[in-house]
Design an enzyme around this catalytic site. Structure first.
Site, PDB file in Angstrom:
ATOM      1  CG  HIS A  95       5.272 -59.816 -22.241  1.00 48.51           C
ATOM      2  ND1 HIS A  95       6.594 -59.442 -22.187  1.00 48.51           N
ATOM      3  CD2 HIS A  95       4.631 -58.865 -22.957  1.00 48.51           C
ATOM      4  CE1 HIS A  95       6.736 -58.288 -22.842  1.00 48.51           C
ATOM      5  NE2 HIS A  95       5.550 -57.925 -23.324  1.00 48.51           N
ATOM      6  CD  GLU A 165       4.047 -57.936 -27.422  1.00 52.28           C
ATOM      7  OE1 GLU A 165       3.689 -56.760 -27.457  1.00 52.28           O
ATOM      8  OE2 GLU A 165       4.495 -58.478 -26.408  1.00 52.28           O
TER       9      GLU A 165
HETATM   10  P1  PGA Z   1       6.493 -51.808 -26.323  1.00 52.63           P
HETATM   11  O1  PGA Z   1       6.019 -53.089 -25.504  1.00 52.63           O
HETATM   12  O2  PGA Z   1       5.294 -51.234 -26.991  1.00 52.63           O
HETATM   13  O3  PGA Z   1       7.064 -50.895 -25.247  1.00 52.63           O
HETATM   14  O4  PGA Z   1       7.525 -52.278 -27.283  1.00 52.63           O
HETATM   15  C1  PGA Z   1       5.148 -54.011 -26.059  1.00 52.63           C
HETATM   16  C2  PGA Z   1       5.133 -55.222 -25.156  1.00 52.63           C
HETATM   17  O5  PGA Z   1       6.216 -55.640 -24.696  1.00 52.63           O
HETATM   18  O6  PGA Z   1       4.056 -55.786 -24.887  1.00 52.63           O
END
Ligand code: PGA
Length: 255
Positions: A95, A165
Site C-alpha cells: 500500500h 491506486e
Molecule cells: P481512500 O483509500 O478510498 O480513502 O482513498 C483507498 C486506499 O488507500 O486504499
C-alpha cells in the site's frame, strides 16, 4: 470469470473493538442478499480474531500487511501463516501508505511469495505519486509490478489481485485530485499488457481493481468504464451504509 470484488481497507480505524464490531455488523446485515460480488474487509489485524467469529458467509477477512518470515525473533511482526490461522484469507501488500514509509518493491516481493505459501491471496497495490507530461509514471508502474511479482510462479498468479491506486487520488493525499474512469481504464490496459508479457495467458485470470477515494457516487462509473474487476475502498468503507451501497452497485452492475 471470477466475481467482481469489493475490498474495504479500514486502515488504522476504528479506535475500539466495539466500534469495529458495530461497523462489521452493519455491513453483514446489509449484504445478506448479495450473491455475485465477493466482499473482503481488511481491518487492523488486532480485530481479526473477533470478526472471524461473526457469522457470515458473505464476507471474507484480510490483513493490511504480513511479514515474510513464518515465525521467530521478529519483534512486532505478524506472519502470513498467523493471519491465515486466525481466519484471514487476503492481505493488502505494498500500500502507498507503507511505501511512503520506506517499504520497497523487494520487500513487497518477499511478502507476496510468503503470503502465497501461507495460503493468503495478496492484494498488490501499485500507483504513482503524481502524473507528469512525459508519462514516466507508466514506467514506474511497470517497475512496481515487475519487481513485486519477480519469481512468482505462474500457477499462483490467479490468486493475486492488482489494485491500481494513484496516490494523487487517495482521500488522505494533500491537494488530491479525482481520477477518472478513463485514467483507470488506460492504466488497467497497460497493466494487463505487462502481466500478459510476463505470465502469458494465465495473466487473464488475475483481477485488477481500482482504489482512490471511491464512493457511492462514482463507484458505478469506475466499474462500468474503468476496465476493472472491483474496487479497493478506504474512507467510504468506514461507513457501513456507504460501503454496502458500493457493494450493491457492484452487484447490480454485474448482472
Ligand atoms: P481512500 O483509500 O478510498 O480513502 O482513498 C483507498 C486506499 O488507500 O486504499
Amino acid at each position: 470469470m471470477s466475481k467482481k470484488i469489493i475490498i474495504g481497507n479500514w486502515k488504522m480505524n476504528p479506535l475500539t473493538l466495539k466500534e469495529a464490531e458495530k461497523l462489521f455488523g452493519g455491513v453483514v446485515k446489509g449484504v445478506s442478499i448479495i450473491k455475485n460480488t465477493e466482499i473482503v474487509i481488511c481491518p487492523p489485524s488486532i480485530y481479526l480474531d473477533k470478526l472471524t467469529k461473526v457469522r457470515t458467509n458473505k464476507i471474507k477477512l484480510g490483513a493490511q500487511n504480513a511479514f515474510f518470515e513464518q515465525s521467530g525473533a521478529f519483534t512486532g511482526r505478524i506472519s502470513g501463516e498467523m493471519l491465515y490461522n486466525i481466519g484471514a484469507r487476503y492481505v493488502i501488500l505494498g500500500h502507498s501508505e507503507r511505501r511512503a514509509r520506506g517499504e520497497g518493491n523487494n520487500n513487497i516481493n518477499k511478502k507476496i511469495k510468503a503470503s502465497l505459501s501461507a495460503g493468503l491471496r495478496p492484494i498488490l497495490c501499485v500507483g504513482e505519486d503524481m502524473r507528469d507530461e512525459s508519462h514516466s509514471y507508466f514506467n514506474l508502474i511497470k517497475t512496481q509490478i515487475e519487481e513485486c511479482l519477480f519469481g512468482v510462479s505462474r500457477n499462483l498468479i490467479s490468486k493475486i489481485i492488482i489494485a491500481y491506486e494513484p496516490v494523487w487520488a487517495i482521500s488522505t493525499t494533500l491537494n488530491r485530485k479525482d481520477a477518472t474512469a478513463n485514467d483507470s481504464r488506460e492504466m488497467v490496459i497497460f497493466i494487463r499488457k505487462i502481466l500478459s508479457d510476463k505470465f502469458g495467458a494465465d495473466a487473464s485470470k488475475m483481477r485488477i481493481i481500482y482504489g482512490g477515494s471511491v464512493n457511492e457516487k462514482d463507484a458505478l462509473e469506475f466499474l462500468k468504464n474503468g476496465g476493472v474487476d472491483g474496487l479497493l475502498v478506504g474512507r467510504a468503507s468506514l461507513n457501513a451504509e456507504k460501503f454496502v451501497d458500493i457493494i450493491k452497485i457492484c452487484e447490480a452492475s454485474s448482472k
